[in-house]
Design a protein around this motif. Structure first.
Motif, PDB file in Angstrom:
ATOM      1  N   ILE A   2       0.850  -1.182   0.000  1.00 19.96           N
ATOM      2  CA  ILE A   2       0.000   0.000   0.000  1.00 19.96           C
ATOM      3  C   ILE A   2       0.892   1.241   0.000  1.00 19.96           C
ATOM      4  O   ILE A   2       1.766   1.375   0.858  1.00 19.96           O
ATOM      5  CB  ILE A   2      -0.930  -0.021   1.228  1.00 19.96           C
ATOM      6  N   ASP A   6       0.132   4.720   7.437  1.00 17.40           N
ATOM      7  CA  ASP A   6      -1.070   4.512   8.248  1.00 17.40           C
ATOM      8  C   ASP A   6      -1.741   5.846   8.577  1.00 17.40           C
ATOM      9  O   ASP A   6      -2.962   5.951   8.571  1.00 17.40           O
ATOM     10  CB  ASP A   6      -0.723   3.765   9.528  1.00 17.40           C
ATOM     11  N   LEU A   9      -3.707   7.048   5.645  1.00 15.21           N
ATOM     12  CA  LEU A   9      -4.907   6.247   5.435  1.00 15.21           C
ATOM     13  C   LEU A   9      -6.050   6.623   6.381  1.00 15.21           C
ATOM     14  O   LEU A   9      -7.217   6.476   6.029  1.00 15.21           O
ATOM     15  CB  LEU A   9      -4.600   4.757   5.625  1.00 15.21           C
ATOM     16  N   VAL A  13     -10.038   6.109   5.631  1.00 15.87           N
ATOM     17  CA  VAL A  13     -10.666   4.958   6.283  1.00 15.87           C
ATOM     18  C   VAL A  13     -11.823   5.431   7.162  1.00 15.87           C
ATOM     19  O   VAL A  13     -12.904   4.835   7.139  1.00 15.87           O
ATOM     20  CB  VAL A  13      -9.625   4.149   7.098  1.00 15.87           C
ATOM     21  N   ILE A  36      -4.944   1.552  12.697  1.00 12.25           N
ATOM     22  CA  ILE A  36      -4.462   1.141  11.380  1.00 12.25           C
ATOM     23  C   ILE A  36      -2.973   0.873  11.556  1.00 12.25           C
ATOM     24  O   ILE A  36      -2.232   1.751  12.012  1.00 12.25           O
ATOM     25  CB  ILE A  36      -4.680   2.236  10.313  1.00 12.25           C
ATOM     26  N   GLY A  39      -1.237  -0.990   7.011  1.00 13.90           N
ATOM     27  CA  GLY A  39      -2.301  -1.187   6.038  1.00 13.90           C
ATOM     28  C   GLY A  39      -3.412  -2.123   6.484  1.00 13.90           C
ATOM     29  O   GLY A  39      -4.318  -2.419   5.718  1.00 13.90           O
ATOM     30  N   GLU A  64     -14.627  -4.179   4.529  1.00 19.22           N
ATOM     31  CA  GLU A  64     -13.390  -4.410   3.773  1.00 19.22           C
ATOM     32  C   GLU A  64     -13.579  -4.164   2.274  1.00 19.22           C
ATOM     33  O   GLU A  64     -12.726  -3.550   1.627  1.00 19.22           O
ATOM     34  CB  GLU A  64     -12.868  -5.824   4.013  1.00 19.22           C
ATOM     35  N   LYS A  68     -11.388  -1.558   0.090  1.00 16.44           N
ATOM     36  CA  LYS A  68     -10.610  -2.007  -1.071  1.00 16.44           C
ATOM     37  C   LYS A  68     -11.029  -1.264  -2.336  1.00 16.44           C
ATOM     38  O   LYS A  68     -10.199  -0.892  -3.149  1.00 16.44           O
ATOM     39  CB  LYS A  68     -10.788  -3.514  -1.277  1.00 16.44           C
ATOM     40  N   ILE A  75      -5.861  -3.336   1.161  1.00 16.92           N
ATOM     41  CA  ILE A  75      -6.262  -3.093   2.547  1.00 16.92           C
ATOM     42  C   ILE A  75      -6.997  -4.324   3.074  1.00 16.92           C
ATOM     43  O   ILE A  75      -7.792  -4.938   2.375  1.00 16.92           O
ATOM     44  CB  ILE A  75      -7.176  -1.851   2.648  1.00 16.92           C
TER      45      ILE A  75
END
Length: 92
Positions: A2, A6, A9, A13, A36, A39, A64, A68, A75
Motif C-alpha cells: 500500500i 497509516d 490512510l 478509512v 491502522i 495497512g 473491507e 478495497k 487493505i
C-alpha cells in the motif's frame, strides 16, 4: 504494498467507516475504528453486532470491500474482540 502511511490512510478509512455505519446501525449495531497498522484496519463491532453470526460477513463484504474499492485493493480489515484493543499484535 500500500503506497500510503497509516497516518495518511486514517482520514480516508474514517470516511468509509462513516459511510457504512448507517447500515450497521439499522441492525442495532455500530462500528469503531481501533487502529491502522501496516495497512491493516482494526475495527470493533458493537451493540447487536457483538456475537451476531453475520458479523464476519459485515466485516469482509461490507467494510473491507468498501475500503478495497474506494482506497486500495490491498487493505485488509481485522475484527477486534472486546478487551483486545491493546493486544492487536496477537490477532490474526
Amino acid at each position: 504494498m500500500i503506497p500510503f502511511t497509516d497516518e495518511e490512510l486514517e482520514p480516508a478509512v474514517s470516511d468509509v467507516i462513516e459511510k457504512v455505519r448507517p447500515s450497521i446501525k439499522l441492525d442495532g449495531g455500530d462500528i469503531d475504528l481501533i487502529a491502522i497498522r501496516d495497512g491493516v484496519v482494526y475495527v470493533q463491532l458493537q451493540g447487536a453486532c457483538v456475537g451476531c453470526g453475520s458479523a464476519g460477513t459485515t466485516i469482509k463484504f461490507g467494510v473491507e470491500r468498501q475500503l478495497k474499492t474506494l482506497i486500495h485493493p490491498e487493505i485488509t480489515v481485522m475484527s477486534v474482540p472486546s478487551g483486545w484493543e491493546d493486544k492487536l499484535d496477537q490477532l490474526g
